[in-house]
Scaffold this motif. Structure first.
Motif, mmCIF file in Angstrom:
data_model
loop_
_atom_site.group_PDB
_atom_site.id
_atom_site.type_symbol
_atom_site.label_atom_id
_atom_site.label_comp_id
_atom_site.label_asym_id
_atom_site.label_seq_id
_atom_site.Cartn_x
_atom_site.Cartn_y
_atom_site.Cartn_z
ATOM 1 N N ILE A 1 40.691 35.491 42.901
ATOM 2 C CA ILE A 1 40.983 36.861 43.320
ATOM 3 C C ILE A 1 39.776 37.718 42.967
ATOM 4 N N ILE A 2 39.321 38.516 43.913
ATOM 5 C CA ILE A 2 38.247 39.474 43.676
ATOM 6 C C ILE A 2 38.828 40.870 43.859
ATOM 7 N N PRO A 3 38.893 41.661 42.783
ATOM 8 C CA PRO A 3 39.418 43.032 42.928
ATOM 9 C C PRO A 3 38.351 43.970 43.484
ATOM 10 N N VAL A 4 38.670 44.655 44.549
ATOM 11 C CA VAL A 4 37.772 45.644 45.151
ATOM 12 C C VAL A 4 38.520 46.970 45.196
ATOM 13 N N TYR A 5 38.070 47.921 44.369
ATOM 14 C CA TYR A 5 38.749 49.209 44.264
ATOM 15 C C TYR A 5 40.244 49.021 44.002
ATOM 16 N N PHE A 6 40.529 48.127 43.059
ATOM 17 C CA PHE A 6 41.897 47.850 42.616
ATOM 18 C C PHE A 6 42.733 47.129 43.680
ATOM 19 N N ILE A 7 42.106 46.711 44.762
ATOM 20 C CA ILE A 7 42.810 45.929 45.777
ATOM 21 C C ILE A 7 42.405 44.459 45.613
ATOM 22 N N PRO A 8 43.361 43.569 45.304
ATOM 23 C CA PRO A 8 43.009 42.165 45.088
ATOM 24 C C PRO A 8 42.841 41.401 46.404
ATOM 25 N N ARG B 1 42.290 37.699 47.930
ATOM 26 C CA ARG B 1 42.440 36.296 47.553
ATOM 27 C C ARG B 1 41.571 35.429 48.462
#
Length: 236
Positions: free
Chosen positions: A166-173, A175
């Motif tokens: 999982i890579i969080p981008v601006y608190f959006i995960p 997958r």
């Protein structure tokens, strides 16, 4: 940064990853003991590696500490530091990486050799950090140096394995599923870049021992590279 969730790489030679699970349990137990001593941070500092104290400790190698500290031989901290963590998130992140990647490296090396490998990578990690700044008064602690060696072993043995992250981008995960080679080469490249930045900028650090990660990874590459050259590729 990424969060590993798992991989598509089942165990092939061992029935259960006893050493990996034991290492996780010991780290969790030590952290629980740390919480009991939370009112005395000097106790924690006693068991962490402090480069300045280690390099200048005389015989029998017990440096002077504050009144609340435990008189621990400095050389013992080269092992004890691997089982200490600064907070819950530090512990959780390291143990997640060890859980996802450690079992397969244990499978490739065998239980006993894997444990030795883990500890040697941890030693290489702290020696690398000390070499960068031998007079530093900042304690080094955490399993990430040893785990960096485990990541290198995974890269050597299973470069084509698929890893779920999982890579969080601006608190959006987000997958993703990526190859181990792509993921781990990218990871060590980031460590090298961050280490270079920390050297050039005195106050750039975030409390991360970048060179411990690099040293542990380099030792893992060397040892597992030699193992693979002698034994051949790991096959199912």
């Amino acid at each position: 940064m990424f969060v590993p969730l798992g991989d598509d790489n089942p165990l092939k030679r061992i029935r259960f990853q006893y050493v990996t699970v034991s290492l996780i349990l010991v780290n969790v137990l030590v952290f629980a003991l740390q919480l009991l001593a939370i009112k005395s941070p000097a106790v924690l500092g006693s068991f962490a590696v402090v480069p300045d104290e280690l390099m200048h400790a005389g015989f029998p190698g017990i440096a002077e500490h504050t009144q609340d500290a435990v008189p621990v031989p400095e050389r013992l901290t080269l092992i004890s530091y691997m089982f200490l963590h600064g907070d819950f998130f530090h512990l959780a992140g390291n143990m997640l990486f060890l859980w996802v990647f450690g079992d397969n490296v244990e499978d490739a090396l065998g239980h006993v050799l894997y444990l030795v490998f883990y500890l040697v990578c941890g030693l290489a990690a702290t020696f690398t950090q000390i070499a960068i700044d031998p007079n530093s008064p900042v304690p080094t602690l955490g399993a990430s140096g040893a785990i960096s060696g485990v990541l290198a072993g995974y890269l050597i043995f299973f470069p084509g394995a698929r890893v779920k992250i999982i890579i969080p981008v601006y608190f959006i995960p987000f997958r993703l599923v990526v190859s181990a080679a792509f993921l781990l080469i990218g990871w060590i490249a980031l460590q090298i870049f961050s280490g270079a930045v920390s050297v050039m900028q005195v106050d750039s650090g975030e409390g991360v021992a970048w060179f411990a990660h690099i040293g542990g990874f380099a030792m893992g590459l060397a040892l597992c590279g030699l193992w693979r050259a002698a034994r051949g590729p790991v096959r199912g």
